[in-house]
Design a protein around this motif. Structure first.
Motif, PDB file in Angstrom:
ATOM      1  N   GLU A   1       0.846  -1.193   0.000  1.00  0.00           N
ATOM      2  CA  GLU A   1       0.000   0.000   0.000  1.00  0.00           C
ATOM      3  C   GLU A   1       0.873   1.231   0.000  1.00  0.00           C
ATOM      4  O   GLU A   1       1.063   1.868   1.036  1.00  0.00           O
TER       5      GLU A   1
ATOM      6  N   THR B   1      -0.850   4.716   0.937  1.00  0.00           N
ATOM      7  CA  THR B   1      -1.074   4.854   2.378  1.00  0.00           C
ATOM      8  C   THR B   1       0.245   5.113   3.102  1.00  0.00           C
ATOM      9  O   THR B   1       0.320   5.923   4.020  1.00  0.00           O
TER      10      THR B   1
ATOM     11  N   TYR C   1       1.214   8.301   5.480  1.00  0.00           N
ATOM     12  CA  TYR C   1       1.671   8.236   6.865  1.00  0.00           C
ATOM     13  C   TYR C   1       3.046   8.878   7.033  1.00  0.00           C
ATOM     14  O   TYR C   1       3.340   9.477   8.066  1.00  0.00           O
TER      15      TYR C   1
ATOM     16  N   THR D   1       2.482  12.610   7.155  1.00  0.00           N
ATOM     17  CA  THR D   1       1.859  12.964   8.429  1.00  0.00           C
ATOM     18  C   THR D   1       2.865  12.889   9.569  1.00  0.00           C
ATOM     19  O   THR D   1       2.931  13.782  10.406  1.00  0.00           O
TER      20      THR D   1
ATOM     21  N   PHE E   1       3.852  16.063  11.852  1.00  0.00           N
ATOM     22  CA  PHE E   1       3.069  16.133  13.086  1.00  0.00           C
ATOM     23  C   PHE E   1       3.756  16.900  14.209  1.00  0.00           C
ATOM     24  O   PHE E   1       3.172  17.803  14.805  1.00  0.00           O
TER      25      PHE E   1
ATOM     26  N   ALA F   1       2.591  20.469  15.843  1.00  0.00           N
ATOM     27  CA  ALA F   1       2.237  20.556  17.261  1.00  0.00           C
ATOM     28  C   ALA F   1       3.105  21.588  17.967  1.00  0.00           C
ATOM     29  O   ALA F   1       2.631  22.319  18.850  1.00  0.00           O
TER      30      ALA F   1
ATOM     31  N   LEU G   1       0.417  20.293  27.085  1.00  0.00           N
ATOM     32  CA  LEU G   1      -0.502  19.183  26.834  1.00  0.00           C
ATOM     33  C   LEU G   1      -0.564  18.881  25.333  1.00  0.00           C
ATOM     34  O   LEU G   1      -0.611  17.708  24.932  1.00  0.00           O
ATOM     35  N   ILE G   2      -0.530  19.936  24.524  1.00  0.00           N
ATOM     36  CA  ILE G   2      -0.496  19.743  23.067  1.00  0.00           C
ATOM     37  C   ILE G   2       0.734  18.928  22.673  1.00  0.00           C
ATOM     38  O   ILE G   2       0.654  17.972  21.895  1.00  0.00           O
TER      39      ILE G   2
ATOM     40  N   VAL H   1       0.239  15.295  23.828  1.00  0.00           N
ATOM     41  CA  VAL H   1      -0.651  14.542  22.931  1.00  0.00           C
ATOM     42  C   VAL H   1       0.089  14.166  21.654  1.00  0.00           C
ATOM     43  O   VAL H   1       0.032  13.016  21.194  1.00  0.00           O
ATOM     44  N   ALA H   2       0.828  15.122  21.088  1.00  0.00           N
ATOM     45  CA  ALA H   2       1.565  14.844  19.854  1.00  0.00           C
ATOM     46  C   ALA H   2       2.609  13.756  20.088  1.00  0.00           C
ATOM     47  O   ALA H   2       2.770  12.847  19.263  1.00  0.00           O
TER      48      ALA H   2
ATOM     49  N   ARG I   1       2.302   2.225  12.816  1.00  0.00           N
ATOM     50  CA  ARG I   1       1.512   2.074  11.593  1.00  0.00           C
ATOM     51  C   ARG I   1       2.425   1.992  10.382  1.00  0.00           C
ATOM     52  O   ARG I   1       2.202   1.206   9.478  1.00  0.00           O
TER      53      ARG I   1
ATOM     54  N   VAL J   1      -6.278  22.048  22.520  1.00  0.00           N
ATOM     55  CA  VAL J   1      -5.894  20.627  22.609  1.00  0.00           C
ATOM     56  C   VAL J   1      -6.998  19.780  21.986  1.00  0.00           C
ATOM     57  O   VAL J   1      -6.737  18.854  21.219  1.00  0.00           O
TER      58      VAL J   1
ATOM     59  N   LEU K   1      -6.812  19.947  18.366  1.00  0.00           N
ATOM     60  CA  LEU K   1      -5.710  19.146  17.818  1.00  0.00           C
ATOM     61  C   LEU K   1      -6.162  17.705  17.643  1.00  0.00           C
ATOM     62  O   LEU K   1      -5.942  17.087  16.594  1.00  0.00           O
TER      63      LEU K   1
END
Lengths: 121, 141
Positions: free
Chosen positions: A64, A67, A71, A74, A78, A82, A96-97, A100-101, A111, B20, B23
């Motif tokens: 693939e 795809t 990825y 991305t 990413f 962020a 926090l951002i 999360v990233a 993946r 957040v 995001l």
């Protein structure tokens, strides 16, 4: 896909995620340490993706490929995205951002590995 | 006589926590839409129902992200509709993928209640709806 490099990236991402989340819990805004750390993680991901792209020109390539490319793009974009968002948020939420990233990064790396391992082309 | 346009008070873009949330919602909007795009352009014949659902999920996440971001009466309406569809979607598709695996051979973002995405798709609509509920417009006497 390079196994050891992926593993290092994932471990670094998780360690940094813990740091970002801790700083966020302590109500601290992203400081120089956090910016350098996210830069390091971002650079690590770029190296990983470059190695992956070089690997595309080898014997086996992922089935693939569209795809996979998606990825890759991305994953590379990413952390920097962020970081830009976090810099606009000089509060605990900025950390926090970043947290999360940094948690999303291992998912993206896994993946990528998953897609790369399904060769067939 | 033009008033300076300010962002509605409940726009998620206004607060740190809101950013957040945006995001995460934005990431899902991107992820679900990209996945749907790849699925539809390459394998549409294989599982058309699942892939159409993927496309619907992508649109719903995009709408939710935009609605939450802009706030105000319009943003709230968009977000409320999208988050509700999202919630119904993940519950219905989640249940269907468990009891009718034939029609859904390929994973969509809502398959198995979003297990492929760490169950975040299951939790996210609740967070979105909570955000809307917390920023309910106060009715003045």
């Amino acid at each position: 896909m390079n196994g050891p490099l992926s593993l290092v990236t994932i471990v670094v991402a998780l360690v940094l995620a813990a740091w970002f989340l801790l700083r966020s819990a302590m109500n601290r805004p992203p400081g120089r340490i956090e910016l350098v750390a996210s830069g390091v993680l971002g650079a690590l991901v770029v190296v990983l993706c470059l190695v992956a792209v070089v690997g595309l020109f080898g014997d086996t390539r992922p089935q693939e490929i569209g795809t996979f490319a998606g990825y890759l793009v991305t994953a590379v974009a990413f952390m920097p995205t962020a970081t830009v968002l976090a810099r606009m948020e000089p509060t605990r939420w900025g950390n926090l951002i970043l947290g999360v990233a940094a948690l999303v990064m291992p998912v993206l790396v896994l993946r990528l590995q998953q897609i790369a391992s399904v060769t067939g082309g | 006589m033009a008033e300076p346009r300010t962002r509605p008070r409940d726009a998620a873009l206004n607060t740190g926590l809101g950013r957040v949330l945006l995001l995460v919602y934005g990431t899902f909007a991107l992820s679900a839409s990209a996945r749907a795009l790849v699925q539809i352009t390459t394998h549409f014949g294989e599982a058309p129902l699942a892939y159409v659902l993927s496309a619907l999920a992508g649109l719903v996440y995009i709408a939710a992200t935009v609605g939450l971001a802009i706030g105000g009466r319009r943003g709230r309406a968009i977000a409320l509709t999208s988050c509700s569809i999202e919630l119904v979607g993940v519950l219905v598709v989640g249940t269907l993928t468990i009891i009718d695996a034939v029609d859904f051979p390929d994973a969509t973002v809502w398959s198995h209640y979003g297990s492929g995405y760490g169950y975040v798709p299951l939790v996210l609509p609740f967070i979105g709806l909570w955000w809307l509920w917390r920023h309910k417009p106060v009715r003045e006497g």
